[in-house]
Scaffold this motif. Structure first.
Motif, PDB file in Angstrom:
ATOM      1  N   LEU A 396       0.928  -1.309   0.019  1.00 56.50           N
ATOM      2  CA  LEU A 396       0.146  -0.274  -0.237  1.00 56.50           C
ATOM      3  C   LEU A 396       0.819   0.735  -0.246  1.00 56.50           C
ATOM      4  N   VAL A 397       0.738   2.175  -0.982  1.00 53.96           N
ATOM      5  CA  VAL A 397       1.427   3.611  -1.213  1.00 53.96           C
ATOM      6  C   VAL A 397       0.711   5.023  -0.894  1.00 53.96           C
ATOM      7  N   LEU A 398       0.470   4.878   0.364  1.00 51.40           N
ATOM      8  CA  LEU A 398      -0.329   6.445   0.352  1.00 51.40           C
ATOM      9  C   LEU A 398      -0.196   7.430   0.921  1.00 51.40           C
ATOM     10  N   ASP A 399      -0.325   8.348  -0.063  1.00 52.23           N
ATOM     11  CA  ASP A 399      -0.635  10.467   0.429  1.00 52.23           C
ATOM     12  C   ASP A 399      -0.391   9.703   1.509  1.00 52.23           C
ATOM     13  N   ARG A 400       0.344  10.488   2.931  1.00 47.63           N
ATOM     14  CA  ARG A 400       0.941  11.284   3.733  1.00 47.63           C
ATOM     15  C   ARG A 400      -0.192  11.709   4.201  1.00 47.63           C
ATOM     16  N   LEU A 401      -1.060  12.992   3.616  1.00 47.33           N
ATOM     17  CA  LEU A 401      -1.447  13.633   4.414  1.00 47.33           C
ATOM     18  C   LEU A 401      -3.210  13.649   4.361  1.00 47.33           C
ATOM     19  N   ASN A 402      -3.705  12.554   3.271  1.00 50.01           N
ATOM     20  CA  ASN A 402      -4.683  12.392   2.725  1.00 50.01           C
ATOM     21  C   ASN A 402      -5.654  11.308   2.257  1.00 50.01           C
ATOM     22  N   GLY A 403      -4.541   9.528   2.516  1.00 47.64           N
ATOM     23  CA  GLY A 403      -4.667   8.589   3.163  1.00 47.64           C
ATOM     24  C   GLY A 403      -4.911   8.350   1.479  1.00 47.64           C
ATOM     25  N   LYS A 404      -4.879   8.609   0.087  1.00 44.06           N
ATOM     26  CA  LYS A 404      -5.269   8.341  -0.974  1.00 44.06           C
ATOM     27  C   LYS A 404      -4.315   7.647  -1.885  1.00 44.06           C
ATOM     28  N   SER A 405      -4.623   6.264  -2.550  1.00 43.16           N
ATOM     29  CA  SER A 405      -3.359   5.862  -2.968  1.00 43.16           C
ATOM     30  C   SER A 405      -3.270   6.325  -4.080  1.00 43.16           C
ATOM     31  N   LEU A 406      -1.444   5.829  -4.159  1.00 43.84           N
ATOM     32  CA  LEU A 406      -1.035   7.132  -5.793  1.00 43.84           C
ATOM     33  C   LEU A 406      -0.715   5.541  -6.687  1.00 43.84           C
ATOM     34  N   PHE A 407      -1.858   4.963  -6.623  1.00 43.39           N
ATOM     35  CA  PHE A 407      -1.490   3.409  -7.121  1.00 43.39           C
ATOM     36  C   PHE A 407      -3.026   3.078  -7.763  1.00 43.39           C
TER      37      PHE A 407
END
Length: 670
Positions: A396-407
């Motif tokens: 899981l690769v998630l944006d640090r501040l919004n938690g959205k997946s970068l894939f």
């Protein structure tokens, strides 16, 4: 002659019943005004500490619940009925596009491990990567044992050792913490603890105090002499209501721990005084009672670890599966906050976001390792992310501040359960990128090909079993899943390149349920688990059974993957390296090296980070039980391995490992 008061004799049972009632009421009611998202007064059977009283209350509660359920046609219908029309009308797949806008630009403050290793997993971002390169891919073959330390007893030490100034600090197989001299490995002090010390790790602060949980207490110990810090809590200890085994994090004057309530607790670093607590469950009135049973709010524990973004004052938590491992009839719904990565803002005391990998988990696919804070490149810009390798083989690769997946990922419709009362999720997530580093579900082509005899043996063994992508467990047949993926040791990430290194296992297992016929049992089904092996005791699937993998987190592609571990008996039969079940961990370095241990051949190995070629190995007496620790002392770089075995592997493959008692320290030959 003594005369008995008959009235008094008749009243004794009444008095006893009254006393039991008062004691039970005292046990079942809990008052705690430090929660920010939970009532101060709670009435819950889980508050009860006395096991006999808990059993009694559960029995009464269960009998009453069953009567209520059996008399209510509406409740029976709700329990047994599944909305199949809605399920059949839904699309097979739903694509969830990656977050591309409003990404968190990096503040360029990812932590690096220089000469010290101040916290288990390296630092508060848990990246387990050393910036040292004195030992490198050109000279690693010159590594040699410089000292060993032998514990007073055998037993597993899973917590990653730390180093600061001139000492190594590590828990023991008993109930204690020890300090060893970095140069020679001599014991400097040993401090007894009430429970098992630092099961998942410890840390040292710039105030030179060591902080760790011993499951029963949060402790503060002076690093110089091993004495408890008398200014902290009660004589250096804070008695905890709920079990804690993970490494704390420290943000400014707050020390933060994760407990098995499950919850997050925040204390004052100087005094140990409690500041506030956050309950990692979301209770709703929709499911107060389900199918005659009280809704199961247990589980979802953050047992793998936590990490912290110090500058942004955010704690990142990974959580386990909800309730019972293999069935969820008493916990309908998605089971929010379980199997998740959660971001908790310490300043505002709010959850910023949560990302759930698996909904309503009945396969024991909890996220077991601590989240790792790092950066990756997107459109030429550095983006701060949180990364979580999982038991299901996802990254899981998630944006640090919004938690959205970068894939991108797909929500794939999965089979419904045929178990009465089991309402599995309609969809589960399937990631194309990052590429998976372990097998996710069993297929017929996965049966071992070690020999024709082994193939036939396993084929016969699994002929009536079910398997597939999130196939539900059943009482009618055994279900095959792969157990392994990323365990609590997690991964190592190079912040400069965005490269992740992770060890994993691919071990096939049976899961199945059995109906409990006991009328007033608190549970409906018993859960069962069994490793699938061939006639010789090897895993029943095609090798490799253990892997070491390098993944480029920028594009999600695997750089390389190699079998990790060796069965020498098989190699001598000209069978290619199979890899083995493993439970130790990895730590990479700027010297173009990945150090890895935990295989049943008891070796620690060094691989070239760029291509995975094995450059060096050393056979220890016992299996490496925790990730390597890397540090520098007096101009020498050290590699430290705790060699004490694995309780998990011992339970699954008892003939392939044993418990040990040794620490090995390596450095380059002069």
């Amino acid at each position: 002659m003594l005369k008995f008061n008959k009235k008094l004799i008749y009243k004794i049972p009444i008095y006893l019943i009254f006393l039991i009632f008062v004691f039970t009421l005292f046990e079942i009611i809990s008052f705690d005004n430090k929660y920010i998202n939970k009532r101060s007064i709670t009435i819950d059977v889980n508050n009860i500490r006395n096991p006999q009283i808990k059993k009694l209350v559960r029995t009464i509660d269960n009998v009453g619940g069953n009567i209520y359920f059996n008399l209510s046609k509406e409740k029976k219908k709700e329990f047994y009925e599944i909305n199949k029309k809605k399920y059949e009308s839904l699309p097979k797949e739903i694509l969830v596009k990656a977050q591309k806008e409003n990404l968190t630009l990096s503040n360029k403050k990812n932590k690096e491990n220089l000469n010290s290793w101040k916290r288990s997993h390296g630092n508060q971002t848990s990246n387990k990567f050393s910036s040292l390169k004195q030992i490198n891919s050109e000279n690693v073959n010159l590594l040699d044992v410089v000292w060993t330390y032998k514990f007073s007893k055998k037993g597993v030490v899973p917590g990653n050792a730390i180093f600061f100034e001139d000492k190594v600090y590590v828990s023991t197989p008993g109930k204690s913490l020890i300090a060893l001299g970095a140069e020679k490995g001599e014991k400097i002090w040993e401090t007894p603890t009430e429970g098992k010390a630092a099961v998942r790790g410890l840390m040292i602060h710039k105030n030179k105090n060591i902080y760790f949980c011993d499951q029963k207490n949060l402790n503060s110990i002076n690093s110089k002499d091993g004495k408890f810090n008398l200014n902290f809590g009660k004589k250096g200890k804070i008695k905890l209501k709920h079990k804690c085994q993970t490494t704390p994090v420290i943000i400014d004057q707050d020390i933060i721990i994760a407990t098995f309530e499950p919850g997050i607790e925040v204390y004052d670093l100087s005094s140990g005084k409690i500041k506030w607590k956050f309950y990692l469950k979301k209770k709703t009135n929709d499911f107060f009672r389900y199918g005659g049973k009280r809704f199961d709010y247990s589980g979802g524990n953050p047992w793998g670890g936590i990490s912290a973004d110090i500058d942004r004052k955010i704690v990142y938590i990974t959580t386990g599966n909800a309730g019972r491992f293999y069935e969820g009839t008493s916990r309908p719904g998605k089971n929010k906050y379980s199997n998740s990565v959660i971001a908790l803002d310490i300043f505002s005391r709010k959850v910023l976001w949560e990302f759930q990998e698996i909904e309503h988990d009945i396969w024991n696919y909890d996220i077991a390792s601590p989240p790792i804070l790092t950066s990756i490149t997107r459109n030429g810009k550095k983006i701060d992310v949180v990364v979580a390798p999982t038991k299901f083989g996802n990254t899981l690769v998630l944006d640090r501040l919004n938690g959205k997946s970068l894939f991108d990922y797909k929500k794939v419709k999965v089979p419904l359960s045929d178990l009465p009362g089991e309402k599995t999720a309609f969809y589960q997530k399937k990631f194309v990128l990052p590429e998976t580093f372990s097998k996710q579900y069993f297929k017929k082509g996965d049966i071992t090909d070690l020999s024709p005899e082994s193939t036939k043996y396993v084929e016969e063994k699994i002929k009536d079993a079910s398997y597939g992508f999130f196939t539900p467990n059943s009482i009618n047949k055994k279900n095959i899943v792969f157990k392994g993926g990323a365990q609590w040791m997690g991964a190592s990430i190079d912040n400069t390149t965005g490269t992740m290194y992770v060890n994993s296992s691919d071990i096939p297992s049976f899961l199945w349920l059995e109906k409990i016929d006991k009328k007033n049992s608190y549970y409906r089904y018993s859960s069962n688990f069994e490793i699938i092996k061939d006639q010789y005791g090897y895993p029943g699937s095609k090798p490799p059974w253990g892997n070491l993998t390098s993944i480029d987190l920028t594009n999600g592609k695997i750089n390389w993957t190699i079998p990790f571990g060796e069965y020498e008996k098989l190699t001598k039969k000209n069978i290619p390296i199979t890899g083995t079940v493993n439970f130790g961990g990895v730590a990479a370095t700027a010297g173009n090296l990945v150090f890895a241990t935990g295989t049943v051949d008891n070796k620690v190995r060094a691989y070239r980070a760029t291509d995975g070629e094995e450059l060096w190995s050393y056979k220890m007496k016992y299996l490496g039980s925790s990730p390597p620790t890397i540090f520098k002392y007096k101009n020498d770089q050290y590699l430290l391995i705790v060699s004490t075995g694995s309780s998990t592997i011992k339970a699954q493959f008892p003939d392939q490992t044993e418990f040990g008692d040794i620490i090995y320290a390596f450095k380059l030959k002069k």
